[in-house]
Scaffold this motif. Sequence first.
Motif, short mmCIF file in Angstrom:
data_model
loop_
_atom_site.label_atom_id
_atom_site.label_comp_id
_atom_site.label_asym_id
_atom_site.label_seq_id
_atom_site.Cartn_x
_atom_site.Cartn_y
_atom_site.Cartn_z
N SER A 86 0.74 -1.13 -0.01
CA SER A 86 0.03 0.04 -0.10
C SER A 86 1.02 1.20 0.08
O SER A 86 2.02 1.03 0.10
N GLY A 87 0.37 2.52 -0.13
CA GLY A 87 0.98 3.42 -0.13
C GLY A 87 1.54 3.99 1.36
O GLY A 87 2.70 4.09 1.44
N MET A 88 0.79 3.62 2.48
CA MET A 88 1.06 3.82 3.69
C MET A 88 2.19 2.81 3.77
O MET A 88 3.06 3.38 4.85
N ILE A 91 5.23 4.67 2.51
CA ILE A 91 5.68 5.73 3.39
C ILE A 91 6.17 5.38 4.74
O ILE A 91 7.27 5.87 5.07
N TYR A 112 -1.08 13.92 3.99
CA TYR A 112 -1.89 12.94 4.02
C TYR A 112 -2.55 12.36 5.30
O TYR A 112 -1.40 12.04 6.14
N GLU A 154 4.95 16.80 0.73
CA GLU A 154 3.62 16.18 -0.10
C GLU A 154 3.49 17.46 -0.97
O GLU A 154 2.89 18.59 -0.32
N ASP A 183 6.07 12.62 -1.03
CA ASP A 183 4.73 11.92 -1.65
C ASP A 183 4.43 12.56 -2.84
O ASP A 183 3.92 13.82 -3.09
N SER A 205 1.26 6.55 -3.25
CA SER A 205 0.31 5.56 -3.30
C SER A 205 -0.13 5.12 -4.58
O SER A 205 -0.51 5.69 -5.53
N SER A 207 -2.15 3.09 -5.48
CA SER A 207 -3.47 2.84 -5.60
C SER A 207 -4.40 3.99 -6.37
O SER A 207 -5.35 3.51 -6.73
N LYS A 208 -3.78 5.19 -6.71
CA LYS A 208 -4.20 6.23 -7.36
C LYS A 208 -4.02 6.38 -8.77
O LYS A 208 -4.34 5.32 -9.46
N ALA A 218 -1.88 -0.36 -3.51
CA ALA A 218 -0.47 -0.69 -3.56
C ALA A 218 0.59 0.64 -3.42
O ALA A 218 -0.16 1.60 -3.63
N TRP A 332 -8.92 8.22 -4.84
CA TRP A 332 -9.02 9.15 -6.08
C TRP A 332 -8.26 8.31 -7.01
O TRP A 332 -7.51 7.43 -6.87
C1 PLP Z 1 -4.06 7.33 -0.53
C2 PLP Z 1 -2.79 8.04 -0.27
C3 PLP Z 1 -1.96 7.63 0.53
C4 PLP Z 1 -2.07 6.32 0.91
O1 PLP Z 1 -2.25 5.35 -0.01
P1 PLP Z 1 -2.74 3.81 0.30
O2 PLP Z 1 -2.18 2.95 -1.07
O3 PLP Z 1 -4.01 4.04 0.70
O4 PLP Z 1 -2.14 3.13 1.40
C5 PLP Z 1 -0.81 8.32 0.58
N1 PLP Z 1 -0.46 9.65 -0.04
C6 PLP Z 1 -1.60 10.41 -0.67
C7 PLP Z 1 -1.45 11.53 -1.09
C8 PLP Z 1 -2.90 9.43 -0.55
O5 PLP Z 1 -3.96 10.14 -1.22
#
Ligand code: PLP
Length: 392
Positions: A86-88, A91, A112, A154, A183, A205, A207-208, A218, A332
Amino acid sequence: MRPDDIDIFDPGTILAHDEDLPGDAVVPPIFQTSLFTFPSYAAAVAAFRGEAKRSVYSRVGNPTSAAFEAKLAALEGAEAARGFASGMAAISAAVLSQVAAGDRILCVRHVYPDAYRFFETTLRRFGVRTDYVDGRDLAAIERALPGVRLLYLESPTSWMFEVQDLAAIARLARAHGVVTVIDNSWASPIFQRPLRHGIDLVVHSASKYLSGHSDTVAGVVAGRRELIGRINAEVLPFLGAKLAPFEAWLLLRGLRTLEIRMKAAQARGLAVARWLEQRPEVLRVHHPALAGAVDGVQLTGASSLFSFELVQGLSVQRFVDALRLFKLGVSWGGHESLVFPAEITHQQAGGPNSARDFGVSPRTIRLHVGLESTKDLLADLEAALAAATDGR
Ligand SMILES: *Cc1c(COP(=O)(O)O)cnc(C)c1O
């Protein structure tokens, strides 16, 4: 792809092109396997001594995940990249690879929300303190830097979309021996390559926008080989939040269209933001391009996530509930348009809350503009603004 490919090829080529795939396939196969066996005792010894590079176990490395990592590294102009669950996870791994008890982090405000909570809960418990600055205020950053171990950026920030001057901040951080992490999820490497401006580590992230289809969670970290090596040696194997091969394959598929999706997102996002800016129901719009931050140097384009504030007296709830195409949801970067109001975030249970703590107005509404027709989206917003005004 190779680390310096971005100097040779345009991003579209890096996204579309693969080399040396098994069986001369055009798409990296999914290596859905937990382990990889050795052909001999000697091969196992060579692998364990680090003398031969080969896959051993999918918690620490997998060829499908490596294909995604190589593509991301090439896009960011990084020597190396590491994928995460995940993004977290990306991070927390980037930060944990650099800090120890007693260290201080400097972080931009409006970061975030879960990154903020990680700093304020887990890291604080382990004796790492975090201070926050307005990332646009270079003098404030310079004043706060002495004694800092890691500067967390960020740009643009969550909710308020405040943009930082990466080159200037990286210079200040270098002078103080401070590691910089950014970020870059909002801009994606299509519109911003922070390593070019002297930043040490880039996190996403995935995932976006990198995924782009709202079907994957991811993350990824990119940077110099030495810094990624530290993550590989001291964080990833123990916390274990690896990028799974199937998710990596979905990301590789999503990435094929990243550049054309980002350009479409930019056009649609700007059209909606400019339209909102003209509306009497709207107090202000927070969009980096409207604020003049797309300078062609640091930021070469804008994605389609931004926020605006409704004027006093209109109902955020009626606005949100009247929308049909903009669905109410977090996250998003996918194909679909989304809305999320700060008013709901402010009511989130448990723990520190960056939107509340940094004074995001409850009249702030975040929009992600998807790939639907702009005409249809504007009609949806117009009807919802009328509903928000009803009964005032
Ligand atoms: C969603 C998001 C994250 C976290 O990512 P995940 O994949 O949900 O763990 C980190 N930074 C920003 C700016 C995000 O929008």
